[in-house]
Design a protein around this motif. Structure first.
Motif, PDB file in Angstrom:
ATOM      1  N   TYR A 128       0.833  -1.207   0.000  1.00 17.30           N
ATOM      2  CA  TYR A 128       0.000   0.000   0.000  1.00 17.30           C
ATOM      3  C   TYR A 128       0.864   1.253   0.000  1.00 17.30           C
ATOM      4  CZ  TYR A 128      -4.028  -2.866   1.503  1.00 17.30           C
ATOM      5  OH  TYR A 128      -5.023  -3.790   1.605  1.00 17.30           O
ATOM      6  N   VAL A 129       1.875   1.245   0.844  1.00 16.62           N
ATOM      7  CA  VAL A 129       2.756   2.409   0.940  1.00 16.62           C
ATOM      8  C   VAL A 129       3.434   2.668  -0.406  1.00 16.62           C
ATOM      9  CG1 VAL A 129       4.878   3.280   2.010  1.00 16.62           C
ATOM     10  CG2 VAL A 129       3.079   2.293   3.427  1.00 16.62           C
ATOM     11  N   ALA A 130       3.881   1.623  -1.062  1.00 13.06           N
ATOM     12  CA  ALA A 130       4.526   1.787  -2.371  1.00 13.06           C
ATOM     13  C   ALA A 130       3.553   2.370  -3.396  1.00 13.06           C
ATOM     14  CB  ALA A 130       5.079   0.450  -2.860  1.00 13.06           C
ATOM     15  N   ILE A 131       2.323   1.884  -3.397  1.00  9.76           N
ATOM     16  CA  ILE A 131       1.307   2.402  -4.327  1.00  9.76           C
ATOM     17  C   ILE A 131       1.026   3.863  -4.018  1.00  9.76           C
ATOM     18  CG2 ILE A 131      -1.125   2.242  -4.996  1.00  9.76           C
ATOM     19  CD1 ILE A 131      -0.858  -0.830  -4.490  1.00  9.76           C
ATOM     20  N   MET A 132       0.848   4.177  -2.744  1.00  5.87           N
ATOM     21  CA  MET A 132       0.560   5.563  -2.359  1.00  5.87           C
ATOM     22  C   MET A 132       1.724   6.483  -2.722  1.00  5.87           C
ATOM     23  SD  MET A 132      -1.334   5.137   1.333  1.00  5.87           S
ATOM     24  CE  MET A 132      -1.789   6.865   1.466  1.00  5.87           C
ATOM     25  N   CYS A 133       2.937   6.063  -2.416  1.00  6.36           N
ATOM     26  CA  CYS A 133       4.113   6.897  -2.725  1.00  6.36           C
ATOM     27  C   CYS A 133       4.197   7.186  -4.217  1.00  6.36           C
ATOM     28  CB  CYS A 133       5.400   6.231  -2.255  1.00  6.36           C
ATOM     29  SG  CYS A 133       5.662   6.319  -0.480  1.00  6.36           S
ATOM     30  N   GLN A 134       3.982   6.167  -5.017  1.00 12.22           N
ATOM     31  CA  GLN A 134       4.059   6.348  -6.465  1.00 12.22           C
ATOM     32  C   GLN A 134       2.992   7.334  -6.945  1.00 12.22           C
ATOM     33  OE1 GLN A 134       3.584   2.755  -8.742  1.00 12.22           O
ATOM     34  NE2 GLN A 134       4.021   3.779 -10.675  1.00 12.22           N
ATOM     35  N   ALA A 135       1.783   7.210  -6.428  1.00 15.97           N
ATOM     36  CA  ALA A 135       0.690   8.084  -6.859  1.00 15.97           C
ATOM     37  C   ALA A 135       0.841   9.511  -6.337  1.00 15.97           C
ATOM     38  CB  ALA A 135      -0.644   7.504  -6.401  1.00 15.97           C
ATOM     39  N   LEU A 136       1.393   9.654  -5.137  1.00 16.47           N
ATOM     40  CA  LEU A 136       1.440  10.967  -4.496  1.00 16.47           C
ATOM     41  C   LEU A 136       2.757  11.717  -4.698  1.00 16.47           C
ATOM     42  CD1 LEU A 136      -0.378   9.985  -1.191  1.00 16.47           C
ATOM     43  CD2 LEU A 136      -1.320  11.301  -3.111  1.00 16.47           C
ATOM     44  N   GLN A 137       3.797  11.031  -5.122  1.00 18.43           N
ATOM     45  CA  GLN A 137       5.103  11.674  -5.265  1.00 18.43           C
ATOM     46  C   GLN A 137       5.077  12.929  -6.150  1.00 18.43           C
ATOM     47  OE1 GLN A 137       8.305   9.148  -6.580  1.00 18.43           O
ATOM     48  NE2 GLN A 137       9.823  10.485  -5.632  1.00 18.43           N
ATOM     49  N   PRO A 138       4.334  12.934  -7.265  1.00 20.53           N
ATOM     50  CA  PRO A 138       4.322  14.155  -8.081  1.00 20.53           C
ATOM     51  C   PRO A 138       3.779  15.398  -7.354  1.00 20.53           C
ATOM     52  CG  PRO A 138       3.424  12.304  -9.321  1.00 20.53           C
ATOM     53  CD  PRO A 138       3.594  11.845  -7.901  1.00 20.53           C
ATOM     54  N   PHE A 139       3.029  15.175  -6.287  1.00 17.58           N
ATOM     55  CA  PHE A 139       2.409  16.282  -5.561  1.00 17.58           C
ATOM     56  C   PHE A 139       3.136  16.624  -4.263  1.00 17.58           C
ATOM     57  CE2 PHE A 139      -0.909  13.532  -7.463  1.00 17.58           C
ATOM     58  CZ  PHE A 139      -1.222  14.335  -8.548  1.00 17.58           C
ATOM     59  N   ALA A 140       4.093  15.792  -3.894  1.00 16.65           N
ATOM     60  CA  ALA A 140       4.726  15.920  -2.579  1.00 16.65           C
ATOM     61  C   ALA A 140       5.915  16.874  -2.626  1.00 16.65           C
ATOM     62  CB  ALA A 140       5.180  14.552  -2.090  1.00 16.65           C
ATOM     63  N   ASN A 141       5.998  17.690  -1.603  1.00 12.47           N
ATOM     64  CA  ASN A 141       7.127  18.602  -1.437  1.00 12.47           C
ATOM     65  C   ASN A 141       8.008  18.051  -0.310  1.00 12.47           C
ATOM     66  OD1 ASN A 141       8.755  20.817  -1.797  1.00 12.47           O
ATOM     67  ND2 ASN A 141       7.510  22.147  -0.488  1.00 12.47           N
ATOM     68  N   MET A 142       8.445  16.792  -0.488  1.00  9.50           N
ATOM     69  CA  MET A 142       9.251  16.123   0.540  1.00  9.50           C
ATOM     70  C   MET A 142      10.069  15.038  -0.139  1.00  9.50           C
ATOM     71  SD  MET A 142       6.123  13.995   2.375  1.00  9.50           S
ATOM     72  CE  MET A 142       4.948  15.343   2.359  1.00  9.50           C
ATOM     73  N   ASP A 143      11.120  14.624   0.540  1.00  6.69           N
ATOM     74  CA  ASP A 143      11.934  13.543  -0.016  1.00  6.69           C
ATOM     75  C   ASP A 143      11.174  12.225   0.119  1.00  6.69           C
ATOM     76  OD1 ASP A 143      12.805  12.031   2.497  1.00  6.69           O
ATOM     77  OD2 ASP A 143      13.535  14.052   2.967  1.00  6.69           O
ATOM     78  N   ILE A 144      11.625  11.204  -0.572  1.00  4.54           N
ATOM     79  CA  ILE A 144      10.919   9.926  -0.628  1.00  4.54           C
ATOM     80  C   ILE A 144      10.813   9.253   0.741  1.00  4.54           C
ATOM     81  CG2 ILE A 144      12.911   8.511  -1.279  1.00  4.54           C
ATOM     82  CD1 ILE A 144       9.340   8.156  -2.668  1.00  4.54           C
ATOM     83  N   LYS A 145      11.829   9.397   1.591  1.00  9.66           N
ATOM     84  CA  LYS A 145      11.755   8.795   2.929  1.00  9.66           C
ATOM     85  C   LYS A 145      10.651   9.449   3.759  1.00  9.66           C
ATOM     86  CE  LYS A 145      16.510   7.197   3.336  1.00  9.66           C
ATOM     87  NZ  LYS A 145      17.768   7.278   4.062  1.00  9.66           N
ATOM     88  N   THR A 146      10.552  10.752   3.677  1.00 10.18           N
ATOM     89  CA  THR A 146       9.502  11.466   4.410  1.00 10.18           C
ATOM     90  C   THR A 146       8.131  11.129   3.830  1.00 10.18           C
ATOM     91  OG1 THR A 146      11.064  13.227   4.924  1.00 10.18           O
ATOM     92  CG2 THR A 146       8.719  13.739   5.164  1.00 10.18           C
ATOM     93  N   LEU A 147       8.055  11.048   2.505  1.00  6.37           N
ATOM     94  CA  LEU A 147       6.789  10.676   1.860  1.00  6.37           C
ATOM     95  C   LEU A 147       6.354   9.279   2.307  1.00  6.37           C
ATOM     96  CD1 LEU A 147       4.484  11.112  -0.130  1.00  6.37           C
ATOM     97  CD2 LEU A 147       6.021  10.321  -1.961  1.00  6.37           C
ATOM     98  N   ARG A 148       7.285   8.351   2.370  1.00  9.86           N
ATOM     99  CA  ARG A 148       6.972   6.993   2.800  1.00  9.86           C
ATOM    100  C   ARG A 148       6.411   6.996   4.221  1.00  9.86           C
ATOM    101  NH1 ARG A 148       9.066   3.001   5.643  1.00  9.86           N
ATOM    102  NH2 ARG A 148       8.665   0.859   5.021  1.00  9.86           N
ATOM    103  N   LEU A 149       7.067   7.704   5.118  1.00  8.65           N
ATOM    104  CA  LEU A 149       6.576   7.778   6.502  1.00  8.65           C
ATOM    105  C   LEU A 149       5.208   8.458   6.567  1.00  8.65           C
ATOM    106  CD1 LEU A 149       9.854   8.653   8.425  1.00  8.65           C
ATOM    107  CD2 LEU A 149       8.570   6.494   8.482  1.00  8.65           C
ATOM    108  N   THR A 150       5.003   9.474   5.742  1.00  3.90           N
ATOM    109  CA  THR A 150       3.708  10.155   5.700  1.00  3.90           C
ATOM    110  C   THR A 150       2.623   9.184   5.244  1.00  3.90           C
ATOM    111  OG1 THR A 150       4.769  12.276   5.271  1.00  3.90           O
ATOM    112  CG2 THR A 150       2.445  12.083   4.659  1.00  3.90           C
ATOM    113  N   CYS A 151       2.919   8.390   4.228  1.00  2.00           N
ATOM    114  CA  CYS A 151       1.943   7.412   3.733  1.00  2.00           C
ATOM    115  C   CYS A 151       1.632   6.351   4.787  1.00  2.00           C
ATOM    116  CB  CYS A 151       2.440   6.777   2.438  1.00  2.00           C
ATOM    117  SG  CYS A 151       2.422   7.915   1.035  1.00  2.00           S
ATOM    118  N   ILE A 152       2.631   5.927   5.531  1.00  2.21           N
ATOM    119  CA  ILE A 152       2.402   4.979   6.621  1.00  2.21           C
ATOM    120  C   ILE A 152       1.448   5.593   7.649  1.00  2.21           C
ATOM    121  CG2 ILE A 152       3.498   3.821   8.598  1.00  2.21           C
ATOM    122  CD1 ILE A 152       5.977   3.440   6.738  1.00  2.21           C
TER     123      ILE A 152
END
Length: 189
Positions: A128-152
Motif C-alpha cells: 500500500y505504501v509503495a502504491i501511495m508513494c508512487q501516486a502521491l510523489q508528483p504532488f509531494a514537497n518532501m523527499d521519498i523517505k519522508t513521503l513513505r513515513l507520511t503514507c504509513i
C-alpha cells in the motif's frame, strides 16, 4: 469429486471457505468444515492450505488483492491533480471495505496473534505504501523517505477512521471525505 486443475481447485476451496465465514463466522472455518462444504476429501483441503491459519491467510490475501486491484484501477483513471488522486484513493479504500463485507474483519480477527498474519499485514502495508508513494510523489514537497513515513501515517489514520465507520459512528461518505482531506493536507505543497 470432479478433478480440477490445482489453481481452479484452490479458487473453489477459497469460495467455499468464504461462504462458511459469511454464513457461520470465522470460528466455524476449519480444514475439515472446508472439505465438507467443498465436497472434497480432507487431504485435498490440507494439501492446499496445510493449516487453518494458512487457509485464513489465503482468504485474507485474496481480499487484499481485490483491494489493491481496486486502488490501482482507480489511480489509473485519475487526472493528474492531488485532490482527485486523494479522493480516488480514499474512495477505493472505503468502497473496498464496504464491498468486502464483514468477512474481512472476521478473518483478520481470527488471525490475531498469528505470525503468518503479522507477516501478511507487513507485506500488505508495504505494498500500500509503495502504491501511495508512487501516486502521491508528483504532488509531494518532501523527499521519498519522508513521503513513505507520511503514507504509513495516512494508512494508520485510514484504519482508525474505518473502525469508526464500521462501528456505525460515522457514515461511509464522512469517512471517505476525512481520509481524502488527510491525504491532501498531508501531501499538499
Amino acid at each position: 469429486m470432479v478433478k480440477l486443475p490445482k489453481d481452479k481447485r484452490r479458487e473453489q476451496l477459497l469460495d467455499a471457505a468464504m461462504a462458511i465465514v459469511r454464513e457461520n463466522g470465522a470460528d466455524a472455518l476449519s480444514l475439515v468444515t472446508l472439505a465438507a462444504k467443498a465436497g472434497v476429501s480432507r487431504p485435498v483441503a490440507y494439501d492446499h492450505f496445510s493449516t487453518r491459519a494458512g487457509l485464513l491467510v489465503a482468504l485474507f490475501q485474496r481480499l487484499e488483492e481485490q483491494y489493491v486491484q481496486a486502488l490501482r484501477n482507480a489511480l489509473d483513471t485519475a487526472p493528474h491533480e492531488l485532490g482527485t488522486t486523494a479522493d480516488l484513493m480514499s474512495g477505493a479504500y472505503f468502497n473496498c471495505l464496504a464491498d468486502l463485507g464483514p468477512e474481512a474483519p472476521a478473518i483478520s480477527a481470527a488471525l490475531k496473534g498469528s505470525e503468518e498474519m503479522a507477516l501478511q499485514q507487513r507485506a500488505m502495508i508495504g505494498e500500500y505504501v509503495a502504491i501511495m508513494c508512487q501516486a502521491l510523489q508528483p504532488f509531494a514537497n518532501m523527499d521519498i523517505k519522508t513521503l513513505r513515513l507520511t503514507c504509513i501515517g495516512l494508512l494508520g489514520a485510514a484504519e482508525a477512521i474505518a473502525r469508526e465507520q464500521q462501528e456505525g459512528r460515522i457514515p461511509e461518505a464522512a469517512a471517505i471525505d476525512a481520509f481524502s482531506s488527510l491525504i491532501a493536507k498531508g501531501i499538499g505543497r
